[in-house]
Design an enzyme around this catalytic site. Structure first.
Site, mmCIF file in Angstrom:
data_model
loop_
_atom_site.group_PDB
_atom_site.id
_atom_site.type_symbol
_atom_site.label_atom_id
_atom_site.label_comp_id
_atom_site.label_asym_id
_atom_site.label_seq_id
_atom_site.Cartn_x
_atom_site.Cartn_y
_atom_site.Cartn_z
ATOM 1 N N LYS A 161 28.725 43.872 48.002
ATOM 2 C CA LYS A 161 29.029 42.453 47.882
ATOM 3 C C LYS A 161 28.727 41.694 49.166
ATOM 4 O O LYS A 161 28.189 40.586 49.150
ATOM 5 C CB LYS A 161 30.499 42.275 47.489
ATOM 6 C CG LYS A 161 30.902 40.858 47.145
ATOM 7 C CD LYS A 161 32.335 40.824 46.667
ATOM 8 C CE LYS A 161 32.739 39.394 46.294
ATOM 9 N NZ LYS A 161 34.141 39.327 45.830
ATOM 10 N N ARG B 164 42.524 48.347 43.173
ATOM 11 C CA ARG B 164 42.152 47.989 44.549
ATOM 12 C C ARG B 164 43.334 47.295 45.232
ATOM 13 O O ARG B 164 43.655 47.596 46.389
ATOM 14 C CB ARG B 164 40.917 47.095 44.503
ATOM 15 C CG ARG B 164 40.358 46.672 45.860
ATOM 16 C CD ARG B 164 38.994 46.022 45.633
ATOM 17 N NE ARG B 164 38.544 45.264 46.778
ATOM 18 C CZ ARG B 164 37.893 45.769 47.825
ATOM 19 N NH1 ARG B 164 37.649 47.066 47.882
ATOM 20 N NH2 ARG B 164 37.483 44.994 48.817
ATOM 21 N N ARG C 220 35.777 49.157 45.164
ATOM 22 C CA ARG C 220 35.467 48.342 43.998
ATOM 23 C C ARG C 220 34.913 49.268 42.925
ATOM 24 O O ARG C 220 34.248 50.261 43.233
ATOM 25 C CB ARG C 220 34.450 47.259 44.352
ATOM 26 C CG ARG C 220 34.928 46.281 45.425
ATOM 27 C CD ARG C 220 33.856 45.261 45.768
ATOM 28 N NE ARG C 220 34.312 44.302 46.774
ATOM 29 C CZ ARG C 220 34.171 44.438 48.075
ATOM 30 N NH1 ARG C 220 33.560 45.530 48.558
ATOM 31 N NH2 ARG C 220 34.614 43.525 48.912
ATOM 32 N N TYR D 204 46.003 39.247 50.681
ATOM 33 C CA TYR D 204 47.132 40.183 50.709
ATOM 34 C C TYR D 204 48.251 39.814 51.682
ATOM 35 O O TYR D 204 49.220 40.560 51.802
ATOM 36 C CB TYR D 204 46.612 41.585 51.061
ATOM 37 C CG TYR D 204 45.572 42.102 50.103
ATOM 38 C CD1 TYR D 204 45.923 42.498 48.820
ATOM 39 C CD2 TYR D 204 44.229 42.199 50.476
ATOM 40 C CE1 TYR D 204 44.968 42.971 47.929
ATOM 41 C CE2 TYR D 204 43.271 42.675 49.593
ATOM 42 C CZ TYR D 204 43.648 43.050 48.322
ATOM 43 O OH TYR D 204 42.710 43.514 47.445
ATOM 44 N N HIS E 114 40.462 46.357 38.341
ATOM 45 C CA HIS E 114 40.342 45.823 39.702
ATOM 46 C C HIS E 114 41.684 45.853 40.440
ATOM 47 O O HIS E 114 41.714 45.880 41.673
ATOM 48 C CB HIS E 114 39.802 44.391 39.670
ATOM 49 C CG HIS E 114 39.496 43.841 41.031
ATOM 50 N ND1 HIS E 114 38.427 44.262 41.785
ATOM 51 C CD2 HIS E 114 40.155 42.910 41.791
ATOM 52 C CE1 HIS E 114 38.409 43.616 42.945
ATOM 53 N NE2 HIS E 114 39.447 42.787 42.973
ATOM 54 N N HIS F 114 35.945 43.824 53.620
ATOM 55 C CA HIS F 114 35.994 42.365 53.616
ATOM 56 C C HIS F 114 35.094 41.803 54.710
ATOM 57 O O HIS F 114 35.015 42.359 55.802
ATOM 58 C CB HIS F 114 37.425 41.877 53.838
ATOM 59 C CG HIS F 114 38.327 42.120 52.675
ATOM 60 N ND1 HIS F 114 39.701 42.207 52.790
ATOM 61 C CD2 HIS F 114 38.065 42.315 51.357
ATOM 62 C CE1 HIS F 114 40.235 42.426 51.604
ATOM 63 N NE2 HIS F 114 39.264 42.497 50.718
#
Length: 381
Positions: A251, A329, A213, A362, A326, A352
């Site tokens: 995050k 990524r 990120r 994805y 972004h 994640h």
């Protein structure tokens, strides 16, 4: 008497409900013109039951503006600064201007729907963004329920707007090579006068080859890098809040991870460290393990230095379509999928929290396996 027969033949119910916990005033509930005594007795029993179960609202008159201030003051303590900043923007720009100082007990689902329709009519917000405004609104009214200002949340029956999933944008390896060549060409033209431009080469390589990120990249210090292992220790992220660069934890907990990089990228990073040392020395700054990897002036870098606007400008000299910062990524994940990497490995590399996130984001990029599965069944007969 709690139940009194009136001259009209109807009944009036008077329920003593103790003292309001906020104002200290004695609470009484009056309901007149009840047609039968049995109905009056049922109403009285229901009121007493709600009082006993602490389900009645207080008598305190509080405005939406006050309730909103209470929410941000007392109910966002464990939230990340970036999240709070976004939520405060929703409240300041849309919620408070609409509801203003309205007594929250007067706000019903009708007013909530009017607010939703007004945002739709403006045509400046996406359906997804409007839904997020309604989610915040519900959270604010949840505070009112907890405080016993109201009994039910007026947002409960408001349906979310349909959100169409946008097609993901990413660059193929060929497109990235076209882009990075433009960045390199610009550096070579002015490297003697502006050696700091090399930082853009290494930064965009970082985004495409690691999938970090943007805030994770700008937060990197040299102590977070290990040349021997060829990996970054990702343990923080940066964002700009009210004009200041703020460093927080990643995050999610899964965001704390080690991300490896390839040997050719390592050579670029080593080259940048030498250039950076000369640049920062000219500012009287010594490069230490605590120096930001992408610092190229006397200021701490942030994602605005490498923004989508800059990417758009670079792409004007090429024949490729610009993508957002972004989207680098996303491009990295597409590269991994094309390289036939395992889904679980991709999940860990991207940080994640759940493999469900990886699949939802994805999954459509993975090759369709239906044909090969059917072919295998053929082999059984």
């Amino acid at each position: 008497m709690p139940i009194k027969k009136l001259d009209t033949g109807n009944y009036r119910v008077t329920a003593s409900l103790g003292f309001d916990p906020i104002t200290g005033k004695h609470r009484r509930k009056y309901i007149s013109n009840v047609k039968t005594k049995a109905e009056a007795e049922q109403i009285y029993a229901d009121l007493k039951s709600k009082y006993t179960n602490n389900e009645l609202p207080t008598l305190n008159k509080i405005s939406f503006r006050e309730l909103s201030r209470m929410y941000f003051s007392d109910y966002t303590l464990n939230q990340k600064p970036t999240y709070i900043r976004t939520q405060e923007g929703y409240a300041k720009n849309h919620l408070i201007p609409f509801f203003k100082n309205t007594n929250i007990t007067k706000i019903t689902s009708t007013e909530i729907r009017q607010f939703q329709k007004k945002l739709i009519k403006k045509k400046t917000l996406s359906n997804n963004s409007i839904n997020k405004h309604l989610i915040l609104l519900k959270k604010i009214f949840d505070v009112a329920i907890e405080k016993k200002y109201i009994v039910t949340n007026p947002c409960i029956n408001i349906k979310k707007l349909k959100v169409e999933k946008q097609k993901m944008k990413f660059w193929t390896l060929s497109e990235f090579k076209t882009f990075i060549k433009a960045v390199e060409d610009d550096y070579l033209k002015t490297k003697d006068e502006q050696p700091e431009k090399f930082v853009f080469i290494v930064f965009y390589y970082t985004q495409y080859l690691t999938g970090l990120r943007a805030g994770e990249s700008t937060a990197l210090l040299w102590e977070d890098n290990t040349f021997e292992k060829q990996e970054f220790d990702i343990n923080k992220t940066e964002s700009r809040i009210h004009g200041k660069v703020v460093t927080t934890s990643p995050k999610t907990k899964s965001g704390i991870r080690h991300v490896s990089y390839n040997a050719k990228y390592k050579d670029i990073l080593i080259q940048w460290k030498e250039i950076q040392n000369n640049i920062l020395n000219s500012y009287g700054i010594e490069v230490t393990p605590q120096t930001h990897i992408f610092q190229y002036s006397d200021k701490i870098p942030d994602r605005d230095n490498f923004s989508t606007k800059k990417i758009n400008k670079i792409c004007t000299s090429t024949d490729i379509t610009a993508i957002r910062l972004h989207d680098f990524r996303h491009s990295h994940v597409a590269l991994l999928i094309d390289n036939k990497e395992e889904l679980t490995a991709i999940k860990e590399r991207m940080g994640h929290a759940s493999i469900t996130t990886t699949i939802d984001t994805y999954g459509h990029l993975f090759p369709n396996k239906q044909k090969s599965m059917s072919d295998k069944i053929d082999e059984l007969f």
